[in-house]
Design a protein around this motif. Structure first.
Motif, short mmCIF file in Angstrom:
data_model
loop_
_atom_site.label_atom_id
_atom_site.label_comp_id
_atom_site.label_asym_id
_atom_site.label_seq_id
_atom_site.Cartn_x
_atom_site.Cartn_y
_atom_site.Cartn_z
N UNK A 23 0.84 -1.20 0.00
CA UNK A 23 0.00 0.00 0.00
C UNK A 23 0.88 1.25 0.00
N UNK A 24 0.32 2.30 -0.55
CA UNK A 24 0.86 3.64 -0.41
C UNK A 24 -0.25 4.51 0.14
N UNK A 42 -7.29 5.10 -4.65
CA UNK A 42 -7.05 6.02 -5.76
C UNK A 42 -6.52 5.31 -7.00
N UNK A 43 -5.75 4.25 -6.82
CA UNK A 43 -5.18 3.54 -7.96
C UNK A 43 -4.69 2.17 -7.52
N UNK A 44 -4.55 1.28 -8.50
CA UNK A 44 -4.01 -0.06 -8.26
C UNK A 44 -2.95 -0.31 -9.34
N UNK A 45 -1.78 -0.83 -8.91
CA UNK A 45 -0.70 -1.12 -9.84
C UNK A 45 -0.20 -2.54 -9.62
N UNK A 46 -0.06 -3.28 -10.73
CA UNK A 46 0.53 -4.62 -10.66
C UNK A 46 1.88 -4.60 -11.35
N UNK A 98 -0.09 -3.35 -5.75
CA UNK A 98 0.07 -2.13 -4.95
C UNK A 98 -1.20 -1.29 -5.01
N UNK A 99 -1.72 -0.94 -3.82
CA UNK A 99 -2.91 -0.09 -3.71
C UNK A 99 -2.50 1.29 -3.22
N UNK A 100 -2.84 2.31 -4.00
CA UNK A 100 -2.66 3.69 -3.55
C UNK A 100 -3.95 4.12 -2.86
N UNK A 101 -3.89 4.35 -1.56
CA UNK A 101 -5.07 4.52 -0.71
C UNK A 101 -5.08 5.93 -0.13
N UNK A 102 -6.23 6.59 -0.19
CA UNK A 102 -6.40 7.90 0.45
C UNK A 102 -6.97 7.71 1.85
N UNK A 105 4.29 4.76 -14.93
CA UNK A 105 3.57 4.32 -13.73
C UNK A 105 3.50 5.44 -12.71
N UNK A 106 4.62 6.08 -12.44
CA UNK A 106 4.64 7.14 -11.43
C UNK A 106 3.88 8.38 -11.90
#
Length: 259
Positions: free
Chosen positions: A63-64, A126-130, A142-146, A197-198
């Protein structure tokens, strides 16, 4: 084979680790996975059929955490030991999810552990990245979480911001910065690798901060059905599972991209 078993699982605790060689060399067992306290092996018995036993875990989950204070500033940290150590890069708090831990709970835990900011609650994804080729050849989800921070429940510094206490075993420091400064630092750090990605992750953060993007929000929570019977509408809730998410902008209207 006489009992018509097709696959056999063998769990050997640490106290019986001396039997691993016997199981693999004489019993035909293969390694499946290992955890603290045991190793799991298996053997597929039919010689004329493909092996249908499930493989071991293929992904780690990370997670981020995107945390904005009341001034719209972003919470960032600088690594002491990670892959970005010594590069002067500021990033959002990140970490791996523990076994049995929800993504939302893991994000709250990582923020409090790394920065000392408590009172955060899950807001949205907010976003998901594999990606692939991470530790031990595993893939990474990877889950970008607010998260929302309730500043009335936080200790504040002399400037009125939530007080930061960096986890010095892991970090060089933590701070609040403008989202534009964060995005510029990320662009410089990742100009030669993972640039697209970034860029996508940074765009999700900046548009969320500006109120233009709402990410994935929970529409409904339903009780998790038991294995023995279906759940009726009037059954008391047991464990909860996320049933449905949708992309929404912050005024509550459904995003056209989710249709």
């Amino acid at each position: 084979k006489l009992e018509k078993c097709r696959g056999v699982w063998l769990k050997l605790p640490t106290s019986h680790a001396h039997l691993v060689g016997v199981a693999t060399q004489r019993g035909g067992f293969e390694f499946h996975h290992a955890e603290p306290g045991y190793v799991m092996l298996n053997r597929w018995l039919p010689e004329d059929e493909p092996n249908l036993m499930p493989p071991g875990a293929s992904h780690q989950v990370g997670i981020g955490a995107v945390v904005l204070n009341s001034r719209g500033e972003l919470l960032v940290v600088q690594e002491r030991h990670g892959p970005l150590r010594g590069m002067g890069v500021w990033k959002v708090p990140t970490g791996l999810i523990h076994v049995g831990e929800n993504v939302s709970d893991g994000a709250v835990r990582e923020v409090e552990e790394e920065t000392g900011v408590s009172g955060c609650t899950f807001d949205r994804v907010l976003a998901v990245r594999q990606a692939h080729g991470f530790l031990f050849g595993k893939s990474d989800l990877f889950f970008l979480v607010a998260l929302r921070v309730n500043e009335s429940e936080c200790k504040l510094d002399s400037d009125g911001r939530p007080l930061l206490t960096p986890q010095l075993e892991e970090l060089e420091g933590c701070r609040w910065i403008d989202v534009s400064e964060y995005a510029a630092g990320q662009e410089k750090a990742f100009a030669d690798r993972y640039q697209r990605v970034h860029e996508s992750l940074n765009r999700a953060i900046s548009t969320y901060q500006q109120g233009e993007y709402g990410g994935l929000v929970v529409d409904n929570l339903m009780p998790l059905p038991s294995s023995s019977s279906s759940v009726k509408a009037d059954d008391p809730p047991r464990r909860l599972q996320l049933l449905l998410t949708s992309a929404r902008n912050l005024n509550g209207k459904e995003d056209e991209r989710s249709k």
